[in-house]
Design a protein around this motif. Sequence first.
Motif, short mmCIF file in Angstrom:
data_model
loop_
_atom_site.label_atom_id
_atom_site.label_comp_id
_atom_site.label_asym_id
_atom_site.label_seq_id
_atom_site.Cartn_x
_atom_site.Cartn_y
_atom_site.Cartn_z
N UNK A 128 -54.87 -4.22 39.89
CA UNK A 128 -54.33 -5.29 40.71
C UNK A 128 -53.06 -4.77 41.41
N UNK A 129 -53.01 -4.75 42.75
CA UNK A 129 -51.82 -4.19 43.43
C UNK A 129 -50.55 -4.98 43.11
N UNK A 130 -50.71 -6.28 42.82
CA UNK A 130 -49.51 -7.06 42.50
C UNK A 130 -48.91 -6.65 41.16
N UNK A 131 -49.76 -6.19 40.27
CA UNK A 131 -49.24 -5.69 38.99
C UNK A 131 -48.35 -4.46 39.23
N UNK A 132 -48.84 -3.56 40.09
CA UNK A 132 -48.05 -2.37 40.41
C UNK A 132 -46.76 -2.80 41.12
N UNK A 133 -46.88 -3.74 42.06
CA UNK A 133 -45.71 -4.17 42.83
C UNK A 133 -44.64 -4.78 41.91
N UNK A 134 -45.08 -5.55 40.93
CA UNK A 134 -44.10 -6.14 39.99
C UNK A 134 -43.36 -5.05 39.25
N UNK A 135 -44.09 -3.99 38.86
CA UNK A 135 -43.42 -2.89 38.17
C UNK A 135 -42.42 -2.19 39.09
N UNK A 136 -42.72 -2.15 40.38
CA UNK A 136 -41.80 -1.50 41.31
C UNK A 136 -40.51 -2.31 41.44
N UNK A 137 -40.64 -3.63 41.40
CA UNK A 137 -39.44 -4.48 41.47
C UNK A 137 -38.53 -4.16 40.28
N UNK A 138 -39.14 -4.04 39.16
CA UNK A 138 -38.38 -3.72 37.94
C UNK A 138 -37.73 -2.34 38.07
N UNK A 139 -38.52 -1.37 38.55
CA UNK A 139 -38.03 0.00 38.67
C UNK A 139 -36.80 0.05 39.59
N UNK A 140 -36.87 -0.75 40.67
CA UNK A 140 -35.78 -0.72 41.66
C UNK A 140 -34.44 -1.00 41.00
N UNK A 141 -34.43 -1.92 40.04
CA UNK A 141 -33.17 -2.23 39.38
C UNK A 141 -32.89 -1.33 38.19
N UNK A 142 -33.94 -1.06 37.45
CA UNK A 142 -33.72 -0.31 36.21
C UNK A 142 -33.32 1.14 36.48
N UNK A 143 -33.98 1.78 37.44
CA UNK A 143 -33.78 3.22 37.61
C UNK A 143 -33.00 3.62 38.85
N UNK A 144 -33.01 2.76 39.87
CA UNK A 144 -32.27 3.11 41.09
C UNK A 144 -30.96 2.32 41.14
N UNK A 145 -31.08 1.06 40.85
CA UNK A 145 -29.89 0.22 40.73
C UNK A 145 -28.96 0.31 41.91
N UNK A 146 -27.68 0.46 41.63
CA UNK A 146 -26.69 0.43 42.69
C UNK A 146 -26.57 1.77 43.42
N UNK A 147 -27.32 2.79 42.97
CA UNK A 147 -27.32 4.04 43.73
C UNK A 147 -27.94 3.80 45.10
N UNK A 148 -28.83 2.83 45.19
CA UNK A 148 -29.39 2.42 46.49
C UNK A 148 -29.84 0.97 46.36
N UNK A 149 -28.91 0.06 46.61
CA UNK A 149 -29.25 -1.36 46.39
C UNK A 149 -30.40 -1.84 47.29
#
Length: 610
Positions: free
Chosen positions: A476-497
């Motif tokens: 399900x592409x939405x499952x992958x997309x939800x994980x990307x939302x999480x990744x954006x904060x968990x691993x990239x965070x304020x290095x690239x808001x």
Amino acid sequence: MLLSRAPRGRKAWLLGRGADPGGLQLPKGCGRPRFLRRPREPMEPTEKAKEERLVQCPVCLRELPGADINPHLDRCLQAGGAEAEPPSKRARLGAAPPGSQAEGQPEEAHPTAGSPVFSLFHKGRGGGQSPAGGGGRSGAGRDEAAVQPGHGCAAALCGDSLARKLEGRPLAEQLRPDTLGDYVGQERVLGAQTLLRALLESHEIPSLILWGPPGCGKTTLAHIIANSSKKNGMRFVTLSATSAKTNDVRDVISQAQNEKRLFKRKTILFIDEIHRFNKSQQDTFLPHVECGTVTLIGATTENPSFQVNAALLSRCRVIVLEKLSVEAMEAILMRAVRSLGLQVLGQGDQHGTPATGSSSKSSEFPVYIEEKALNTLAYLCDGDARTGLNGLQLAVQARLAAGRTTPLNTAKGGAADAVLVTEEHIKEGLQRSHILYDRAGEEHYNCISALHKSMRGSDENASLYWLARMLEGGEDPLYVARRLVRFASEDIGLADPLALTQAVAAYQGCHFIGMPECEVILAQCVVYFARAPKSIEVYRAYGNAKECLRMHTGPLPPVPLHLRNAPTRLMKNLGYGKGYKYNPMYKEPVEQDYLPEELKGTDFFKERGT
Ligand SMILES: Nc1ncnc2c1ncn2[C@@H]1O[C@H](COP(=O)(O)OP(=O)(O)OP(=O)(O)O)[C@@H](O)[C@H]1O
């Protein structure tokens, strides 16, 4: 007389066999059990009353009119317990529509199909013959892994007879091995010198949890154990956790207790998809596994450490089965080819363009399959033998239905028309979702974890690979997309808001347009994330804040009064908001505490750094 009309709560008793003890076959060394003698009654009932009285069968625990009990008991004992499943239970456990089978009818009148209990290993069900066509089970196995060009089974079949063979039960079911000799692969756990093989060969069956991906042979292994244990006088009972209820487990356990007590017979209970039982259902059989009333064999595609009760797990040996290798798959497919009487067309053989003919005409021709098609199938089914065999079956059936023949020139010099199954037909026959990925199981978590780690490691190629593997497998592409939302904060965070904005936009994009168009949206986001600078500063600091709360002992410190809102006079009187400095009113930085007094000076960011 129907069971439902019988008075309830009456004490069960059994009639003696009177003048005809010969019909009752008890196991050797087992004298006639005491319960067969009729207990004394204060008043002798009339003959009719005797016949109508309900009595309980000691083997299957079913209640029957007295007149029927002895013939029933004979059948029950001769059938070996497992086969003696009462029809009323079959109807209850199976998918039969209510009212379709009257309770209390003789068991011969009830087919077992559809019942999760005892159904799997019945012999002779639905004409369950091996479609050996001369090949049968013999000779099948590892030595057949090499595909022999132009070499089919001894008796090649033409379209019509082949179509008949493929009707009815799925090929995978028809070809399920009955003995360890026919079981292909899984050398690591079942090879010649392994403990499990030694135990199985000596009929010492321990409680087992068979863990492995779909179609790798868990049920088949249980089926083999069933065959050999039945030959050795054990009962083998099957439940599917998808349909069985706790009461069904209890019924099986109580039968097992009776068997053990009365006939010293062991029961092996096979539970397919055991992970679908919740923990309390699993608790039901824990004590009985512990005391040896039943030997449990559970099959699961899910990691048993999470899905099986720790207590139960510690009483079972976990056998980890792997995806079948390509070589093992080739051996399994070759066995099917032989059993169906197909001819294998080698790489050196040539064929022309298929001609359209009538079905009746093509039904007279032999059926060939390209060697390349078999190799491709062995690769594409991703270690799942069921998918491989079903794919073969579908492709052959489709070719027969299409009614086309092809002129063939084999390397051996022959020239003939035949029905030909090519690599393309095989690919068509395979469902895409089966090719690479098990959406519902372990693989789903493994792949998303691999994607997450590849992005974290800034490997854009690996990130794209894992993404493609999931999407091509039907994720399900939405499952992958939800994980990307999480990744954006968990691993990239304020290095690239902006990463979070990207992820949320990708989620919405997928939501708007769906697959396959949204795949490139996810790909863009995944590559952006793989290339982005990473920072876990916020993720860590928030973790520290949570930790601080969790480690706190005693009552939590009150919110400082000056930080509290004071919407009412009473609250103001209580000191709420008193002394609060409203920052915009001050030109210079404001000196003010925001943490509770006891946490003053705590720095969640400094503690461990980033
Ligand atoms: N090791 C094997 N050797 C020969 N045939 C096999 C083997 N494993 C599987 N098969 C074939 O594949 C079919 C499906 O296998 P099986 O039902 O044992 O898979 P499973 O691991 O229990 O899968 P699932 O978790 O989906 O139930 C069998 O009917 C059999 O024909």
